[in-house]
Structures are given as structure tokens and as C-alpha cells.
Design a protein around this motif. Structure first.
Motif, PDB file in Angstrom:
ATOM      1  N   GLU A   1       1.150 -13.888   3.588  1.00  0.00           N
ATOM      2  CA  GLU A   1       1.919 -12.557   3.889  1.00  0.00           C
ATOM      3  C   GLU A   1       1.850 -11.369   2.832  1.00  0.00           C
ATOM      4  O   GLU A   1       1.899 -10.322   3.340  1.00  0.00           O
ATOM      5  N   GLU A   2       1.209 -11.846   1.635  1.00  0.00           N
ATOM      6  CA  GLU A   2       1.007 -10.944   0.527  1.00  0.00           C
ATOM      7  C   GLU A   2      -0.364 -10.181   0.924  1.00  0.00           C
ATOM      8  O   GLU A   2      -0.491  -8.968   0.784  1.00  0.00           O
ATOM      9  N   ILE A   3      -1.235 -10.823   1.461  1.00  0.00           N
ATOM     10  CA  ILE A   3      -2.558 -10.264   1.747  1.00  0.00           C
ATOM     11  C   ILE A   3      -2.257  -9.437   2.981  1.00  0.00           C
ATOM     12  O   ILE A   3      -3.001  -8.242   2.946  1.00  0.00           O
ATOM     13  N   ILE A   4      -1.611  -9.810   3.909  1.00  0.00           N
ATOM     14  CA  ILE A   4      -1.471  -8.666   4.956  1.00  0.00           C
ATOM     15  C   ILE A   4      -0.733  -7.657   4.769  1.00  0.00           C
ATOM     16  O   ILE A   4      -1.045  -6.627   4.962  1.00  0.00           O
ATOM     17  N   ALA A   5       0.349  -7.584   3.824  1.00  0.00           N
ATOM     18  CA  ALA A   5       1.011  -6.385   3.261  1.00  0.00           C
ATOM     19  C   ALA A   5       0.303  -5.523   2.319  1.00  0.00           C
ATOM     20  O   ALA A   5       0.605  -4.598   2.572  1.00  0.00           O
ATOM     21  N   ILE A   6      -0.869  -6.129   1.388  1.00  0.00           N
ATOM     22  CA  ILE A   6      -1.417  -5.023   0.785  1.00  0.00           C
ATOM     23  C   ILE A   6      -2.772  -4.726   1.082  1.00  0.00           C
ATOM     24  O   ILE A   6      -3.260  -4.077   0.629  1.00  0.00           O
ATOM     25  N   SER A   7      -3.306  -5.430   2.147  1.00  0.00           N
ATOM     26  CA  SER A   7      -4.557  -5.128   2.445  1.00  0.00           C
ATOM     27  C   SER A   7      -4.697  -3.595   3.383  1.00  0.00           C
ATOM     28  O   SER A   7      -3.770  -3.448   4.137  1.00  0.00           O
ATOM     29  N   ASP A   8      -5.707  -2.834   2.799  1.00  0.00           N
ATOM     30  CA  ASP A   8      -5.626  -1.497   3.357  1.00  0.00           C
ATOM     31  C   ASP A   8      -6.361  -1.446   4.813  1.00  0.00           C
ATOM     32  O   ASP A   8      -6.348  -0.566   5.570  1.00  0.00           O
ATOM     33  N   LYS A   9      -6.985  -2.650   5.290  1.00  0.00           N
ATOM     34  CA  LYS A   9      -7.733  -2.600   6.517  1.00  0.00           C
ATOM     35  C   LYS A   9      -6.922  -3.464   7.499  1.00  0.00           C
ATOM     36  O   LYS A   9      -7.373  -3.441   8.827  1.00  0.00           O
ATOM     37  N   LYS A  10      -5.710  -3.959   7.057  1.00  0.00           N
ATOM     38  CA  LYS A  10      -4.867  -4.609   8.093  1.00  0.00           C
ATOM     39  C   LYS A  10      -5.905  -5.406   9.068  1.00  0.00           C
ATOM     40  O   LYS A  10      -5.643  -5.310  10.295  1.00  0.00           O
ATOM     41  N   ARG A  11      -6.358  -6.420   8.838  1.00  0.00           N
ATOM     42  CA  ARG A  11      -7.328  -7.411   9.461  1.00  0.00           C
ATOM     43  C   ARG A  11      -6.449  -8.299  10.313  1.00  0.00           C
ATOM     44  O   ARG A  11      -6.826  -9.121  11.005  1.00  0.00           O
ATOM     45  N   HIS A  12      -5.264  -8.855   9.745  1.00  0.00           N
ATOM     46  CA  HIS A  12      -4.414 -10.117  10.271  1.00  0.00           C
ATOM     47  C   HIS A  12      -3.203  -9.624  10.466  1.00  0.00           C
ATOM     48  O   HIS A  12      -2.449  -8.582   9.962  1.00  0.00           O
TER      49      HIS A  12
END
Length: 184
Positions: free
Chosen positions: A58-69
Motif C-alpha cells: 500500500e505504501e509503494i502504491i501511495a508514494i509511487s510517481d508512476k502508479k504502476r500497481h
């Protein structure tokens, strides 16, 4: 994103976009797998690493600038970039008037002759803005060529577009007639 989460993000992308079978995963028609199955596979491959938990994803998705997942309920998927054999089901959508694609100077002549092709992916990736196209293009060329796609005309002529996320659009291909060099 800290280095641990960046490494996990790369592995999640690899597992969900390119090699689900290596992780004992099977994508459904829309590219989803159960979150628990992905977590189990990631943790089994790296037993010495601190366990990956749902909150990490959830953190990876929230902070990713490319919104891959994205996570929907108890399932997770990659939104774009798939190279798996089975096609991911997508719903066509009306694109913005213009989209953009960053590429290398080396590839320009071929693209202007034959259009944009997906190469090893299921779809051609297009950017909703010039900045994203530049970022993508820099992976192959320090000073990329930015192509503008007349998405409105292409869509009017029957080409289907699919929204990957708010900054990435997808198409099976883009014929050269819809491309122009914005700058190189």
C-alpha cells in the motif's frame, strides 16, 4: 521511496508484469492476483529479508510517481507494462486530444516509417504529458525525441485507447500518420 521499498516495487512489477509463473502466480483476465498469494511468493523467495506485508504494498502504491500497481479489495495488479503471453482485458476509453511518447534519436526513423509498436510489451505506452514522455524517453536517450500523438484523430478513425493510469495511456499500436515530432 526507501531502498527496501524500491527493491520490493521492482520485484512486484517483475512478478505481475513479466513472470507471474516464476512466483507460482496466475493472473486473472484483468491481471489481478490475490494479495496474500503475492506476499507469500515474495516472502518465500527471500526468507532472510524482513517479511513484505500488505502495508508495504500500500505504501509503494501511495508514494509511487508512476502508479504502476493497484489494490482492489484482496487483489493486486500491475496497471500497464505487461509482457505476459495472455492478453490482459481492458476497457477502451476516449483519450485526450493529444498524447506523447519519448523515444531515442536512433529509433526515430523506424517509428516515423512504421509507427509505434509494442515491441516486447502487450501495448504501446503513451504519456498524458510531455514531462512523463521525457522521463520515459531518457531511459534510452539522454536527450529524447518527443513525439506528439494525434489521439483524437486516431480514436475517431477507430483506434482503441486504454487508460493505464492518470498519466499513462495504452494502445495496440499507433500508425505513423498520427505522429509528429514535437521536438528532438
Amino acid at each position: 521511496m526507501n531502498s527496501r521499498l524500491a527493491q520490493i516495487s521492482r520485484e512486484v512489477s517483475y512478478a505481475l508484469r513479466h513472470a507471474p509463473q516464476e512466483y507460482g502466480l496466475k493472473l486473472d483476465g484483468k491481471g489481478f492476483v490475490p494479495v496474500e498469494a503475492l506476499l507469500g511468493a515474495l516472502n518465500a523467495r527471500h526468507p532472510a529479508r524482513r517479511a513484505v506485508v500488505r502495508e508495504d504494498l500500500e505504501e509503494i502504491i501511495a508514494i509511487s510517481d508512476k502508479k504502476r500497481h493497484e489494490i482492489v479489495g484482496d487483489r493486486i495488479r500491475a496497471l500497464y507494462g505487461h509482457s505476459v503471453r495472455d492478453k490482459i482485458e481492458r476497457v477502451p476509453s476516449a483519450p485526450p486530444e493529444a498524447l506523447y511518447h519519448g523515444t531515442s534519436h536512433k529509433a526515430l526513423e523506424s517509428i516515423l516509417d512504421g509507427g509505434l509498436l509494442p515491441m516486447g510489451r502487450q501495448m504501446v505506452h503513451l504519456s498524458a504529458d510531455v514531462e512523463m514522455a521525457e522521463q520515459v524517453g531518457r531511459r534510452r536517450d539522454g536527450h529524447p525525441v518527443i513525439l506528439q500523438v494525434d489521439a483524437s484523430a486516431a480514436h475517431s478513425d477507430g483506434l482503441e485507447f486504454f487508460e493505464g493510469n492518470d498519466r499513462v495511456w495504452l494502445a495496440a499500436n499507433i500508425p505513423a500518420q498520427y505522429l509528429s515530432v514535437l521536438y528532438s
